[in-house]
Enzyme design. Structure first.
Site, PDB file in Angstrom:
ATOM      1  N   HIS A   1      -4.335 -12.937   6.838  1.00  0.00           N
ATOM      2  CA  HIS A   1      -5.230 -11.882   6.379  1.00  0.00           C
ATOM      3  C   HIS A   1      -6.496 -12.463   5.742  1.00  0.00           C
ATOM      4  O   HIS A   1      -7.399 -11.735   5.361  1.00  0.00           O
ATOM      5  CB  HIS A   1      -4.485 -11.007   5.360  1.00  0.00           C
ATOM      6  CG  HIS A   1      -5.189  -9.752   4.980  1.00  0.00           C
ATOM      7  ND1 HIS A   1      -5.715  -9.537   3.727  1.00  0.00           N
ATOM      8  CD2 HIS A   1      -5.465  -8.625   5.692  1.00  0.00           C
ATOM      9  CE1 HIS A   1      -6.267  -8.347   3.664  1.00  0.00           C
ATOM     10  NE2 HIS A   1      -6.134  -7.769   4.846  1.00  0.00           N
TER      11      HIS A   1
ATOM     12  N   ARG B   1      -8.652   0.975  -6.039  1.00  0.00           N
ATOM     13  CA  ARG B   1      -9.058   2.082  -5.185  1.00  0.00           C
ATOM     14  C   ARG B   1      -7.889   2.947  -4.755  1.00  0.00           C
ATOM     15  O   ARG B   1      -7.967   4.166  -4.758  1.00  0.00           O
ATOM     16  CB  ARG B   1      -9.769   1.548  -3.935  1.00  0.00           C
ATOM     17  CG  ARG B   1     -10.370   2.662  -3.070  1.00  0.00           C
ATOM     18  CD  ARG B   1     -10.778   2.174  -1.705  1.00  0.00           C
ATOM     19  NE  ARG B   1      -9.655   2.073  -0.795  1.00  0.00           N
ATOM     20  CZ  ARG B   1      -9.421   1.061   0.006  1.00  0.00           C
ATOM     21  NH1 ARG B   1     -10.211   0.021  -0.022  1.00  0.00           N
ATOM     22  NH2 ARG B   1      -8.370   1.049   0.812  1.00  0.00           N
TER      23      ARG B   1
END
Length: 664
Positions: free
Chosen positions: A414, A548
């Site tokens: 990632h 978030r």
């Protein structure tokens, strides 16, 4: 026995985030088309939740009695949010559209003047895509309900039941009529059901859709990974149902007949409204009007970079940091383009996780290989919902001469990193590109990220070690001259280093010294990291978190959590530790989730340049001061509004960051 720490439920936390997205659609300070887009984003997010998370909740419900409450709580929250969705759409957005002279027919019969145009469109266009079928309950299924496809179930006067597809994957979901009148595609079909089922009357029609499990398990594999992923992608849309969404007005007897016929379990049934797949609202054909959208924020040019003929040479002089989408992403494209064409560049190494569908970066890498350079690309084939696109690009790059590395067994790569090696005479120089977001010029237009370009010798050397590991499996640290000192890399030192920095702040606080931690993430869920933050807060460390989406930590004394939802998707990961006044500042790809810290290769990297350190701190300070689109999280994880003190200036982090970046 391990001590239990307080945690908020990860799925409810995510649902609260998505609810914050939904509430933006009701905010009249947000332009009209943007409010419609927030409705679309909410719907799209929820579809993904049912494809990715709901299978796990259903499995836990069946396996563990103690976990059954998690499914019920999620379903209850989703039902509440869908009611809110209907209210906001029908009582706020649609009336405000009508005030602007735009009429969206929502369960209403269109004006008679539109009938000829609707009839012509149905017979000349829609009809080519329709496959009406009569259902025979108690007999084998006549058709397979495709994932997230729309259907109308039709009740016939003779007691029979028909079903017809709504071809929204082939035709626009909305039909633009004369003036500014707009009709749903399925409502044009409803008006002509008599043609599809002739010789019997039509009593009623109800919309349905099935969402199917999207998980494909390729973390543990044997044999050829590429072929395995391709095979599993074929099966993805055939997955077991996780939601059967039906019009709540549908009679119970019909609903039960459909459930039995299509083998839908009771837990998978969900009542909805007249219309499904409202993610399509992103394509609502509103008239062109600048007031319907956010004011333009053209990305800012970096004049110092524009003045130089070679970006690679510029990086050799000093670090470069970009804050996108506030600044031009073109400099990243230029970095790869220069590397592809520069005759002195010998080697290029890149990790790719989510690639743009028309990626210019990949074209540059293919050109580099054709120009005789050694190009090595780690392509992550397990990037959910991007597998097919990544496979397509991997095959094209391989055909162009790029060396392709596929996923590591049991791990996803990632990290968002690249390394360019250039030889001039007897000497080599290296430049590294490290980012918080994907190398994707499409998402860079609306994902807020930070990107560092550096020649720092320690960073570039360690990045080379990481690429050696990804190619050979030889682990840095295996020999004493191979280790990570500057970079924090998951699977090696990332967790230990972050915990050590948290503990150092806690020790400082216990000794009466200033101690502060500021962290910005997409998701915070990993228990041991949360436990470390709790311990630090108990010691007196002041902790500010900007999260978030998923946030499992429970805000308490010393721990404040806020969430920002605005025109751009907040995507960056930033870590700031007071460190006795000599702040340790890192950025990177790693959220603090189990998957990121324990099942992925992630890279976080230090920011050493004092100018960019200050820029990051200034931008984070704006986000901590946001009193317009930020919310704080309560102890239960719900969104709580921020009350602006009388006379206090309005702070909007994204708007004010753009203003700040323009002045750099």
């Amino acid at each position: 026995m391990q001590q239990t720490i307080p945690l908020n439920d990860r799925d409810l936390s995510w649902l609260y985030f998505n609810y914050r997205v939904l509430t933006m659609a009701e905010d009249r300070a947000v332009p009209l088309m943007e409010r419609v887009r927030f409705l679309s984003i909410f719907s799209s997010n929820l579809d993904e939740f049912f494809r990715v998370r709901m299978p796990a909740l259903l499995a836990l419900h069946q396996l563990h009695e103690a976990e059954q409450g998690a499914l019920a709580a999620a379903q209850q929250e989703i039902a509440r949010q869908l009611n809110e969705y209907g209210r906001i759409f029908t009582q706020s957005v649609i009336p405000d559209m009508l005030e602007k002279g735009i009429r969206l027919y929502y369960g209403e019969t269109p004006a008679a003047e539109h009938s000829p145009a609707i009839r012509e469109y149905f017979y000349n266009t829609i009809l080519a895509y329709l496959q009406p079928v009569k259902l025979h309950f108690g007999q084998p299924m006549e058709l397979f309900l495709e994932n997230n496809a729309l259907y109308l179930v039709v009740c016939l006067e003779d007691g029979g039941t028909g079903i017809v597809n709504i071809p929204s994957d082939h035709l626009p979901r909305f039909i633009r009529l004369s003036g500014n009148d707009i009709l749903f595609l399925e409502d044009a079909i409803r008006q002509h059901l008599g043609f599809l089922f002739p010789h019997v009357g039509i009593k009623a029609a109800y919309s349905i859709k099935v969402t199917r499990d999207a998980e494909i398990d390729v973390d543990e594999f044997s044999g050829h990974l590429l072929q395995k992923v391709e095979d599993m992608l074929v099966q993805r849309n055939m997955g077991v149902p996780t939601r059967f969404l039906y019009d709540a007005a549908m009679p119970v007897t019909l609903r039960d007949q459909l459930a039995e016929h299509f083998r839908i379990a009771a837990l998978e049934m969900a009542a909805g409204g007249r219309y499904h797949n409202l993610r399509d609202l992103a394509d609502l054909p509103l008239p062109s009007d600048p007031s319907f959208s956010y004011p333009k924020m053209p990305p800012v040019h970096c004049t110092a970079l524009d003045a130089e003929s070679s970006l690679l040479d510029q990086i050799q002089q000093r670090d470069v940091m970009l804050h996108v989408p506030y600044q031009q992403y073109d400099y990243i494209l230029r970095y790869f383009n220069e590397a592809a064409a520069d005759p002195d560049v010998r080697e290029i190494y890149v990790t790719l996780y989510r690639v743009a569908s028309t990626s210019r970066i990949v074209h540059a890498l293919m050109s580099a290989a054709k120009n005789g350079k050694k190009v090595t690309v780690m392509v992550e084939l397990k990037a959910r919902f991007d597998e097919a696109n990544n496979i397509r690009w991997a095959k094209r790059m391989k055909a162009a001469g790029v060396k392709i590395l596929y996923s590591i067994p049991g791990l996803k790569v990632h990290a968002k990193v690249a390394l360019v090696k250039r030889k001039r005479g007897m000497y080599w120089d290296h430049t590294a590109l490290l980012a918080t977001g994907n190398f994707n010029e499409s998402t860079a237009r609306f994902y807020a990220d930070h990107i560092l370009l550096t020649r720092h010798q320690g960073i570039t050397q360690e990045l080379e070690l990481l690429f050696i590991y990804m190619q050979t499996g030889i682990q840095p640290g295996r020999f004493n001259f191979m280790h990570f000192g500057h970079l924090l890399v998951a699977q090696f030192n990332l967790v230990d280093r972050f915990k050590a920095m948290i503990q150092a702040e806690a020790e400082a606080a216990r000794n009466g010294k200033p101690a502060r931690i500021t962290i910005k993430l997409n998701n915070l869920q990993e228990k041991s990291m949360i436990a470390a933050l709790y311990d630090a807060a108990d010691a007196g460390v002041e902790i500010d978190l900007i999260i978030r989406s998923i946030c499992c930590i429970v805000p308490r004394k010393g721990i404040r959590v806020r969430r920002i939802v605005d025109r751009f998707l907040e995507h960056a990961r930033v870590f700031i530790f007071h460190n006795g006044g000599n702040e340790a500042i890192f950025m990177g790809s790693a959220d603090w989730m189990n998957r990121n810290l324990h099942r992925r290769i992630e890279v976080c990297f230090p920011v050493y340049d004092p100018i960019y350190r200050q820029q990051l701190k200034d931008i984070i300070a704006l986000q901590l001061a946001d009193n317009t689109n930020a919310v704080i999280l309560g102890a239960d994880g719900r969104n709580l509004p921020i009350q602006r003190e009388e006379g206090a200036p309005e702070v909007n982090a994204q708007r004010d960051t753009y203003t700040y970046v323009r002045k750099l």
